[in-house]
Design an enzyme around this catalytic site. Structure first.
Site, PDB file in Angstrom:
ATOM      1  N   ASN A  25      52.426  16.457  19.757  1.00 37.32           N
ATOM      2  CA  ASN A  25      51.806  17.017  18.546  1.00 37.32           C
ATOM      3  C   ASN A  25      50.398  16.495  18.314  1.00 37.32           C
ATOM      4  O   ASN A  25      49.650  17.043  17.530  1.00 37.32           O
ATOM      5  CB  ASN A  25      52.676  16.735  17.312  1.00 37.32           C
ATOM      6  CG  ASN A  25      52.895  15.258  17.088  1.00 37.32           C
ATOM      7  OD1 ASN A  25      52.974  14.487  18.041  1.00 37.32           O
ATOM      8  ND2 ASN A  25      52.994  14.858  15.837  1.00 37.32           N
TER       9      ASN A  25
ATOM     10  N   LYS B  40      59.632  13.472  12.774  1.00 33.59           N
ATOM     11  CA  LYS B  40      58.606  13.224  11.745  1.00 33.59           C
ATOM     12  C   LYS B  40      58.101  14.551  11.208  1.00 33.59           C
ATOM     13  O   LYS B  40      57.782  15.450  11.995  1.00 33.59           O
ATOM     14  CB  LYS B  40      57.444  12.440  12.349  1.00 33.59           C
ATOM     15  CG  LYS B  40      56.408  12.011  11.322  1.00 33.59           C
ATOM     16  CD  LYS B  40      54.989  12.053  11.822  1.00 33.59           C
ATOM     17  CE  LYS B  40      54.465  13.462  11.855  1.00 33.59           C
ATOM     18  NZ  LYS B  40      53.046  13.562  12.232  1.00 33.59           N
TER      19      LYS B  40
ATOM     20  N   LYS C  34      51.914 -12.597  -8.727  1.00 30.19           N
ATOM     21  CA  LYS C  34      53.340 -12.854  -8.984  1.00 30.19           C
ATOM     22  C   LYS C  34      54.116 -11.594  -9.353  1.00 30.19           C
ATOM     23  O   LYS C  34      55.196 -11.346  -8.808  1.00 30.19           O
ATOM     24  CB  LYS C  34      53.472 -13.897 -10.097  1.00 30.19           C
ATOM     25  CG  LYS C  34      54.914 -14.051 -10.572  1.00 30.19           C
ATOM     26  CD  LYS C  34      55.191 -15.348 -11.260  1.00 30.19           C
ATOM     27  CE  LYS C  34      54.651 -15.415 -12.656  1.00 30.19           C
ATOM     28  NZ  LYS C  34      55.121 -16.629 -13.354  1.00 30.19           N
TER      29      LYS C  34
ATOM     30  N   GLY D 144      46.045 -18.210 -21.008  1.00 31.73           N
ATOM     31  CA  GLY D 144      47.344 -18.368 -21.669  1.00 31.73           C
ATOM     32  C   GLY D 144      47.887 -17.068 -22.223  1.00 31.73           C
ATOM     33  O   GLY D 144      47.194 -16.050 -22.287  1.00 31.73           O
TER      34      GLY D 144
ATOM     35  N   ARG E  29      52.873 -21.147  -9.031  1.00 35.35           N
ATOM     36  CA  ARG E  29      54.089 -21.751  -8.469  1.00 35.35           C
ATOM     37  C   ARG E  29      54.749 -20.886  -7.396  1.00 35.35           C
ATOM     38  O   ARG E  29      55.627 -21.337  -6.689  1.00 35.35           O
ATOM     39  CB  ARG E  29      55.081 -22.049  -9.616  1.00 35.35           C
ATOM     40  CG  ARG E  29      54.638 -23.178 -10.511  1.00 35.35           C
ATOM     41  CD  ARG E  29      55.427 -23.233 -11.808  1.00 35.35           C
ATOM     42  NE  ARG E  29      54.961 -22.242 -12.790  1.00 35.35           N
ATOM     43  CZ  ARG E  29      55.527 -22.033 -13.977  1.00 35.35           C
ATOM     44  NH1 ARG E  29      56.607 -22.712 -14.321  1.00 35.35           N
ATOM     45  NH2 ARG E  29      55.030 -21.125 -14.797  1.00 35.35           N
TER      46      ARG E  29
ATOM     47  N   GLU F 230      56.883 -25.933 -25.230  1.00 34.38           N
ATOM     48  CA  GLU F 230      56.874 -25.748 -23.778  1.00 34.38           C
ATOM     49  C   GLU F 230      57.380 -26.998 -23.081  1.00 34.38           C
ATOM     50  O   GLU F 230      57.202 -28.114 -23.593  1.00 34.38           O
ATOM     51  CB  GLU F 230      55.445 -25.434 -23.309  1.00 34.38           C
ATOM     52  CG  GLU F 230      54.972 -24.065 -23.721  1.00 34.38           C
ATOM     53  CD  GLU F 230      55.937 -22.968 -23.312  1.00 34.38           C
ATOM     54  OE1 GLU F 230      56.104 -22.735 -22.111  1.00 34.38           O
ATOM     55  OE2 GLU F 230      56.542 -22.343 -24.202  1.00 34.38           O
TER      56      GLU F 230
ATOM     57  N   ALA G  89      50.856  -9.312 -17.579  1.00 38.19           N
ATOM     58  CA  ALA G  89      50.970  -9.367 -16.118  1.00 38.19           C
ATOM     59  C   ALA G  89      49.693  -9.915 -15.501  1.00 38.19           C
ATOM     60  O   ALA G  89      49.320  -9.562 -14.397  1.00 38.19           O
ATOM     61  CB  ALA G  89      51.273  -7.979 -15.572  1.00 38.19           C
TER      62      ALA G  89
HETATM   63  C1  UD1 Z   1      56.444 -18.507 -20.814  1.00 36.08           C
HETATM   64  C2  UD1 Z   1      56.627 -19.038 -22.251  1.00 36.08           C
HETATM   65  C3  UD1 Z   1      57.909 -19.862 -22.309  1.00 36.08           C
HETATM   66  C4  UD1 Z   1      59.078 -19.000 -21.878  1.00 36.08           C
HETATM   67  C5  UD1 Z   1      58.823 -18.410 -20.490  1.00 36.08           C
HETATM   68  C6  UD1 Z   1      59.902 -17.399 -20.157  1.00 36.08           C
HETATM   69  C7  UD1 Z   1      54.384 -19.387 -23.200  1.00 36.08           C
HETATM   70  C8  UD1 Z   1      53.351 -20.385 -23.521  1.00 36.08           C
HETATM   71  N1  UD1 Z   1      55.488 -19.834 -22.621  1.00 36.08           N
HETATM   72  O1  UD1 Z   1      56.260 -19.635 -19.969  1.00 36.08           O
HETATM   73  O2  UD1 Z   1      58.118 -20.328 -23.616  1.00 36.08           O
HETATM   74  O3  UD1 Z   1      60.265 -19.780 -21.877  1.00 36.08           O
HETATM   75  O4  UD1 Z   1      57.568 -17.734 -20.433  1.00 36.08           O
HETATM   76  O5  UD1 Z   1      59.773 -16.903 -18.859  1.00 36.08           O
HETATM   77  O6  UD1 Z   1      54.226 -18.202 -23.462  1.00 36.08           O
HETATM   78  N2  UD1 Z   1      50.246 -14.284 -18.358  1.00 36.08           N
HETATM   79  C9  UD1 Z   1      49.064 -13.595 -18.531  1.00 36.08           C
HETATM   80  N3  UD1 Z   1      47.924 -14.296 -18.785  1.00 36.08           N
HETATM   81  C10 UD1 Z   1      47.900 -15.649 -18.903  1.00 36.08           C
HETATM   82  C11 UD1 Z   1      49.110 -16.342 -18.723  1.00 36.08           C
HETATM   83  C12 UD1 Z   1      50.275 -15.641 -18.462  1.00 36.08           C
HETATM   84  O7  UD1 Z   1      49.037 -12.369 -18.444  1.00 36.08           O
HETATM   85  O8  UD1 Z   1      46.819 -16.195 -19.143  1.00 36.08           O
HETATM   86  C13 UD1 Z   1      51.471 -13.526 -18.074  1.00 36.08           C
HETATM   87  C14 UD1 Z   1      52.047 -13.829 -16.692  1.00 36.08           C
HETATM   88  O9  UD1 Z   1      51.609 -12.869 -15.742  1.00 36.08           O
HETATM   89  C15 UD1 Z   1      53.542 -13.707 -16.905  1.00 36.08           C
HETATM   90  C16 UD1 Z   1      53.725 -14.057 -18.376  1.00 36.08           C
HETATM   91  O10 UD1 Z   1      52.469 -13.918 -18.978  1.00 36.08           O
HETATM   92  O11 UD1 Z   1      54.008 -12.398 -16.701  1.00 36.08           O
HETATM   93  C17 UD1 Z   1      54.267 -15.454 -18.568  1.00 36.08           C
HETATM   94  O12 UD1 Z   1      53.409 -16.398 -17.977  1.00 36.08           O
HETATM   95  P1  UD1 Z   1      53.953 -17.704 -17.263  1.00 36.08           P
HETATM   96  O13 UD1 Z   1      52.778 -18.492 -16.815  1.00 36.08           O
HETATM   97  O14 UD1 Z   1      54.993 -17.369 -16.263  1.00 36.08           O
HETATM   98  O15 UD1 Z   1      54.619 -18.478 -18.493  1.00 36.08           O
HETATM   99  P2  UD1 Z   1      55.794 -19.536 -18.418  1.00 36.08           P
HETATM  100  O16 UD1 Z   1      55.203 -20.850 -18.077  1.00 36.08           O
HETATM  101  O17 UD1 Z   1      56.895 -19.034 -17.593  1.00 36.08           O
HETATM  102 MG    MG Z   2      57.100 -17.380 -16.308  1.00 38.54          MG
END
Ligand code: UD1
Ligand code: MG
Length: 452
Positions: free
Chosen positions: A378, A343, A21, A76, A14, A147, A8
């Site tokens: 009150n 209340k 998010k 990532g 986006r 990806e 998270a």
């Molecule tokens: C990711 C997957 C993709 C999958 C998709 C499904 C990877 C590289 N890709 O892409 O294959 O189809 O989810 O929804 O894993 N997060 C972190 N730290 C980071 C990056 C992300 O905690 O550095 C967390 C985000 O908060 C989120 C989750 O990981 O909850 C996924 O990250 P997001 O950037 O949404 O990945 P997608 O591009 O959707």
């Molecule tokens: Mg995602």
């Protein structure tokens, strides 16, 4: 041990929103909380959350005692897991979930835990795979996940996608984390690269297809968030209708995931029921009513009203246009009518406050009638004070009860009174100027005018 790790920490660029998010709500509940509650409902108590972007805000929605790992820089999904490496022991089974994919069902989490491979990827076949990592197979077996931005034409056509949810054996996960490199267009450490790393080193990687592809949907944009909310909402409404709840207009009704409604309840149009609300059989809610963390007893009507953190017993009538604020408790057969605000007050059985009233920090005992326009004063500008009104008393219209003040049992307050002192039981209290009638005053005035 079976453990869940929830990612998270991502920025959620986006979403174009200042709110992290995973804190965007679906039916008034942050996405991350949906994931945590599914985890708990799958019977998993060992879970941790990786936080990063907006971590102070994110931490606030976590259940007390949640293990938290901080990802200082969002490099990532694999990097995020690495930040929680300490949570992963070799003999653990780790299920990784994403905080932005809230519709995952507890049953699916359980299925992931019963998978046998070193890494099992939860996949889905979807009509529109755009935005997801694609599952690339060689023959039957998975060979890698690509990806979208790294995919070629051919791969983009694949409609089997990565949910972003996986089960790992602890040993395999630790092995992969050491070897994943940021060799992709985004320069990020992709957890999806664990597939190739593990396959190349003799580990077994498998896939598990989710039964309902909607379960894996992630929200990366506001539009996707709204789509998820619609799916969740319709699913919840369907379950209640199946159970025997009448929902007169599903298209204008919103019910949260933690609400409990018995068969035999009627929900009228434009109604919203959120939080941990409970509604008992025979109650009628709406139209145009919002309930949040509210209990509604059987055969109670709540019409065009707002109730937040309140307890409404059976046989009550609330509204139209009532506002019940936190800490309000209505015992059975209470009537709270139009333009009445209550209340932090306790109204005992059969109390009536039907029109234009404010009751704050008050106790009103059984059978008392609160006249139209009664106000408990009150707040003295510094602190909140209490009002006590004994049973079977009668508060005349337009009375101001200046708290702290106590009205005894069976007392009668004359209309228009400002009550600043306690009233003994069965007394009549009048707190207003005595009326003066000046006979023929108007006529005399007219004569005077004529003489001028
Ligand atoms: C990711 C997957 C993709 C999958 C998709 C499904 C990877 C590289 N890709 O892409 O294959 O189809 O989810 O929804 O894993 N997060 C972190 N730290 C980071 C990056 C992300 O905690 O550095 C967390 C985000 O908060 C989120 C989750 O990981 O909850 C996924 O990250 P997001 O950037 O949404 O990945 P997608 O591009 O959707
Ligand atoms: Mg995602």
């Amino acid at each position: 041990m079976n453990k869940v790790l929830i990612l998270a920490g991502g920025l959620g660029k986006r979403m174009r929103s200042p709110t992290p998010k995973v804190l965007h709500n679906i039916l008034e509940k942050p996405m991350l909380r949906w994931v945590i509650d599914s985890t708990l409902n799958a019977g998993i108590t060992q879970f941790a959350v990786v936080v990063g972007h907006g971590m102070d805000e994110v931490k606030r929605v976590l259940p007390e005692g949640t293990k938290v790992y901080v990802q200082e820089e969002q490099l990532g999904t694999a990097h995020a897991v690495k930040c929680a490496e300490e949570f992963v022991e070799e003999e653990d089974k780790i299920v990784v979930l994403y905080g932005d994919a809230p519709l995952i069902k507890p049953e699916t989490i359980k299925r992931l835990f019963s998978s046998q491979a070193d890494m099992t990827i939860l996949t889905a076949k979807v009509d529109n795979p755009s935005g997801y990592g694609r599952i690339v197979r060689q023959g039957e077996r998975i060979s890698k996940i690509v990806e979208e931005i790294d995919a070629d034409e051919e791969t983009l056509k694949v409609n089997e996608v990565n949910s972003g949810m996986y089960a790992f054996k602890g040993k395999a996960l630790r092995f992969a984390l050491k070897r994943i490199k940021p060799s992709n267009k985004k320069g990020e450490y992709y957890l999806t690269d664990a597939v190739e790393v593990l396959l190349a080193n003799g580990y077994e990687v498998d896939t598990l297809e989710v039964k309902n592809p909607q379960e894996i949907l992630g929200a990366n944009t506001q539009k996707e968030l709204a789509q998820l909310a619609k799916i969740a909402r319709e699913h919840i409404l369907d379950l209640f209708m199946e159970k025997g709840v009448t929902i007169e207009d599903p298209s204008s009704t919103f019910i949260g995931p933690d609400v409990d409604i018995e068969a035999g309840v009627v929900i009228k149009p434009f109604s919203f029921v959120y939080g941990k609300s409970t509604i008992k059989s025979g109650a009628v809610i709406g139209p145009q009513t919002t309930l949040k963390d509210t209990f509604v007893g059987g055969n109670t009507y709540v019409i065009r009203s707002e109730c937040d953190n309140t307890y409404i017993s059976q046989g009550c009538r609330v509204g139209p246009f009532s506002r019940l604020r936190p800490g309000t408790k209505l015992e059975r057969d209470v009537k709270v009518g139009n333009y009445v605000e209550v209340k932090n007050s306790h109204l005992f059985e059969g109390v009536k406050a039907q029109h234009l009233t404010y009751l704050g920090d008050a106790t009103v005992e059984k059978g008392t009638n609160i006249g139209a326009g009664t106000i408990t004063c009150n707040y003295d500008g510094v602190k909140k004070n209490k009002t006590f009104i004994g049973k079977n008393s009668f508060i005349g219209s337009n009375t101001a009860l200046v708290a702290p003040v106590k009205i005894g049992e069976g007392a009668l307050i004359g209309a228009g009174s400002v009550i600043t002192q306690d009233v003994p039981p069965f007394a009549l209290a009048l707190g207003r100027a005595r009326q003066v009638n000046k006979e023929k005053w108007v006529l005399k005035k007219m004569e005077e005018e004529d003489e001028k």
